[in-house]
Design an enzyme around this catalytic site. Structure first.
Site, short mmCIF file in Angstrom:
data_model
loop_
_atom_site.label_atom_id
_atom_site.label_comp_id
_atom_site.label_asym_id
_atom_site.label_seq_id
_atom_site.Cartn_x
_atom_site.Cartn_y
_atom_site.Cartn_z
CE LYS A 215 3.80 -29.99 -66.84
NZ LYS A 215 3.18 -28.73 -67.30
N GLY B 275 -1.14 -36.23 -73.87
CA GLY B 275 -0.55 -35.14 -74.66
C GLY B 275 -0.07 -35.64 -76.00
CB SER B 276 2.36 -34.20 -78.34
OG SER B 276 3.48 -34.05 -77.50
CD GLU C 180 8.04 -33.32 -80.24
OE1 GLU C 180 6.96 -32.73 -80.50
OE2 GLU C 180 9.13 -32.73 -80.17
N GLY D 160 5.11 -38.03 -75.33
CA GLY D 160 4.82 -39.37 -74.80
C GLY D 160 6.02 -40.29 -74.94
CD GLU E 165 -5.80 -39.76 -74.69
OE1 GLU E 165 -5.44 -39.70 -75.89
OE2 GLU E 165 -6.45 -38.87 -74.13
CB CYS F 201 -7.06 -36.92 -77.89
SG CYS F 201 -8.23 -37.19 -76.58
CD GLU G 143 -3.54 -35.19 -82.02
OE1 GLU G 143 -2.44 -35.19 -81.46
OE2 GLU G 143 -4.59 -35.64 -81.50
P1 NAP Z 1 2.59 -31.60 -74.98
O1 NAP Z 1 3.84 -30.82 -75.08
O2 NAP Z 1 2.61 -33.06 -75.23
O3 NAP Z 1 2.01 -31.29 -73.51
C1 NAP Z 1 1.29 -32.15 -72.68
C2 NAP Z 1 1.82 -32.06 -71.25
O4 NAP Z 1 3.15 -32.59 -71.18
C3 NAP Z 1 1.92 -30.63 -70.72
O5 NAP Z 1 1.61 -30.60 -69.36
C4 NAP Z 1 3.39 -30.34 -70.97
O6 NAP Z 1 3.90 -29.26 -70.24
C5 NAP Z 1 4.03 -31.64 -70.58
N1 NAP Z 1 5.39 -31.81 -71.07
C6 NAP Z 1 5.98 -31.25 -72.15
N2 NAP Z 1 7.26 -31.65 -72.27
C7 NAP Z 1 7.50 -32.49 -71.24
C8 NAP Z 1 8.63 -33.23 -70.82
N3 NAP Z 1 9.78 -33.17 -71.48
N4 NAP Z 1 8.52 -34.00 -69.73
C9 NAP Z 1 7.36 -34.08 -69.05
N5 NAP Z 1 6.27 -33.39 -69.39
C10 NAP Z 1 6.31 -32.61 -70.48
O7 NAP Z 1 1.49 -31.00 -75.90
P2 NAP Z 1 1.42 -29.48 -76.41
O8 NAP Z 1 2.79 -28.96 -76.74
O9 NAP Z 1 0.67 -28.73 -75.43
O10 NAP Z 1 0.59 -29.66 -77.75
C11 NAP Z 1 1.24 -30.07 -78.96
C12 NAP Z 1 0.40 -31.06 -79.73
O11 NAP Z 1 0.18 -32.22 -78.94
C13 NAP Z 1 -1.00 -30.61 -80.07
O12 NAP Z 1 -1.05 -29.79 -81.18
C14 NAP Z 1 -1.68 -31.94 -80.27
O13 NAP Z 1 -1.43 -32.44 -81.55
C15 NAP Z 1 -1.05 -32.80 -79.24
N6 NAP Z 1 -1.88 -32.85 -78.00
C16 NAP Z 1 -2.62 -33.97 -77.78
C17 NAP Z 1 -3.43 -34.04 -76.66
C18 NAP Z 1 -4.27 -35.23 -76.35
O14 NAP Z 1 -5.29 -35.10 -75.69
N7 NAP Z 1 -3.87 -36.42 -76.72
C19 NAP Z 1 -3.50 -32.97 -75.78
C20 NAP Z 1 -2.70 -31.84 -76.02
C21 NAP Z 1 -1.91 -31.82 -77.14
P3 NAP Z 1 3.80 -27.80 -70.92
O15 NAP Z 1 2.42 -27.39 -70.76
O16 NAP Z 1 4.73 -26.94 -70.19
O17 NAP Z 1 4.23 -27.98 -72.37
#
Ligand code: NAP
Ligand code: MG
Length: 506
Positions: free
Chosen positions: A203, A256-257, A259, A261, A278, A312, A409
């Protein structure tokens, strides 16, 4: 800043060259890949993907839900248990991965354009960094296909017996990825999974599904049997959550985030899935006075501003030794102030747009917070242009490690500079973080460098450089930055499981 190319102009540019448009004149990525077929969401729902350079809609993407995930998981299960893929040996899988890489290379410009118009990153970076590294990743794992081996082991408490281990694929792997490096994150997860003989339901992030959908077409063209890689586009709370809950999924790999994770780990417990996470960082980039300060400052800029800081591994906490502070800051702040943001599609642009309005507002919120907390703004700090999500490269000096801009972050172009007096203090500040993804130390003193490499609690330490990830090197986090390793032979561990076979010779 000059005006950005509009999405309309962009689409018009693509038109004569590629058959990329749907009946509404938008990019034709409204379907997802399930069981080798391109299908709409069962609900018929779609969501919009925008070009961050202007905020205009460029595609209507299928909004997958539980029913779509069910179909994708069933297809991945069938492909894993029976059919063509099951008959493929390691050499065949290696050939398939290599063929995918060849097709990506043959279509590199189109993939790079898609990456840039979906994410807002400079076209030059998509073309010269993201795509080449992704292609190389498929080739790296093509070399590993079929080369995972078990061991022969003498039982400790028996004679006339021996045992051996088999390294077997895990099964159906659910992969959930972010928007910052869409195609690269997809590649880091798909390539090792296939090398080890697993099947995949992936996804993409809702902001950036396009390049991965195009990759899906190329995978089919390469001869990938149906059901081996399924791409379900959709929102995290629906498609992502359904994948995590699904009893037919054996493993979840997430980037991803923190939270989300944590949420995924909790939700995966219900079906006891294997999980790798990660989760980002707040990485310290530590500069000692005895290093090449000019080089350290230049590389520190790339370490925080590459990809608009949406990394990240971003070197977002720059620790500078007090005696070298003025000399270092002159280069760092001076150069940051001269860096310009621009049209992501202009080949001269080195800093493009943030991924979304939401992310821009989040970053601007942190800049306000930094000022309120008393950090000294020495470069950038504002939005540019009325459309698109451009933020200038921002440097805060005089940061204290307790401030929010040093602890949280930001995921944007904001560097927090912290001054230290000696090596002990530098190490204490570096490790005073919930995160532990990456770090760097700059010094010409070998003993100091290697002592830091041992002392820092992070998954990666760079010495006299920054951001050198490599397909052969394990990548992942300590502490809240997650667990499990991607890339290198380390990823093979997380995409296989060990079976012990005991042989009695009595
Ligand atoms: P995110 O919500 O953690 O999104 C990462 C992935 O997880 C996306 O595909 C997201 O789908 C999916 N996701 C969200 N909620 C989920 C759930 N309940 N169950 C399963 N999958 C779910 O990150 P974001 O909202 O895009 O970004 C927020 C913050 O996260 C950033 O500002 C940054 O601090 C951090 N981040 C870190 C990384 C990294 O490389 N470690 C990458 C991105 C973001 P959707 O796209 O629909 O939300
Ligand atoms: Mg989200």
């Amino acid at each position: 800043m000059q005006e950005s190319t509009t999405a309309g102009e962009l689409i018009a540019q693509l038109k004569p060259r590629k058959n990329q448009l749907d009946e509404h004149g938008l990019l034709r990525y409204g379907k997802m890949l399930i069981d080798g077929e391109w299908v709409g969401a069962a609900s018929g729902e779609t969501f919009e993907s925008v070009y961050p350079g202007t905020g205009e809609v460029i595609a209507n993407v299928a909004s997958g839900g539980k029913e779509d995930v069910d179909r994708a998981v069933a297809a991945a299960r069938r492909a894993f248990e029976e059919g063509e893929y099951k008959k493929m040996n390691g050499a065949d899988r290696g050939k398939l991965l290599w063929k995918i890489a060849d097709l990506m290379e043959a279509n590199i410009e189109e993939l790079a354009e898609l990456e840039t118009i979906d994410n807002g990153k400079p076209l030059v970076e998509s073309l010269r960094v993201d795509l080449p590294q992704s292609i190389a990743c498929f080739r790296y794992y093509a070399g590993w296909a079929g080369k995972t081996t078990g061991e022969t082991i003498e039982p400790h408490a028996r004679v006339n017996a021996f045992a051996y281990t088999l390294r077997e694929p895990i099964g159906v792997c659910g992969q959930i990825i972010p928007w910052n490096f869409p195609i690269q994150m997809a590649t880091w997860k798909i390539a090792p999974a296939i090398a080890c003989g697993n099947t995949v339901v992936i996804k993409p992030a809702e902001q950036t599904p396009l390049s991965i959908l195009r990759l899906g077409e190329l995978m089919l063209e390469a001869g990938m049997p149906k059901g081996v890689v399924n791409i379900v586009t959709g929102l995290g709370e629906t498609a992502g959550a359904a994948l995590v809950d699904h009893p037919g999924v054996d493993k979840i790999a997430f980037t991803g985030s923190v939270e989300v994770g944590k949420l995924i780990m909790r939700n995966a417990a219900g079906t006891l899935k294997k999980v790798t996470l990660e989760l980002g960082g707040k990485s310290p980039n530590i500069v000692f006075a005895d290093s090449n300060l000019e080089l350290a400052a230049k590389v520190a800029l790339a370490g925080i501003f590459f990809n608009q800081g949406q990394m990240c591994t971003a070197g977002s906490r720059i620790l500078i030794e007090a005696s070298a502070r003025d000399q270092f800051m002159e280069v760092l702040a001076g150069r940051a102030a001269k860096m310009t943001v621009g049209d992501p599609l202009d080949p001269k642009t080195r800093m493009g747009s943030l991924v979304s309005e939401e992310q821009m507002n989040r970053v601007l919120g942190y800049i306000d917070k930094g000022k309120e907390e008393g950090a000294r703004l020495v470069a950038g700090g504002n939005r540019v242009g009325g459309s698109g999500y451009f933020v200038t490269p921002t440097v805060f000096d005089g940061v204290n490690n307790d401030m929010a801009i040093a602890r949280e972050e930001i995921f944007g172009p904001v560097a927090s500079v912290i001054t230290f007096n000696d090596a002990d203090e530098a190490l204490r500040i570096a490790n005073d973080s919930a995160y532990g993804l990456a770090s760097a130390v700059w010094t010409n003193d070998l003993k100091k460098a290697l002592t830091f490499a041992r002392g820092i609690k992070a998954g990666t330490v760079w010495i006299n450089t920054y951001n050198m990830t490599d397909n052969a090197l394990p990548f992942g986090g300590y502490k809240d930055s997650g667990f499990g390793r991607e890339l290198g032979a380390a990823a093979l561990e997380t995409y296989t499981q060990t079976k012990t076979v005991y042989v009695d010779l009595n």
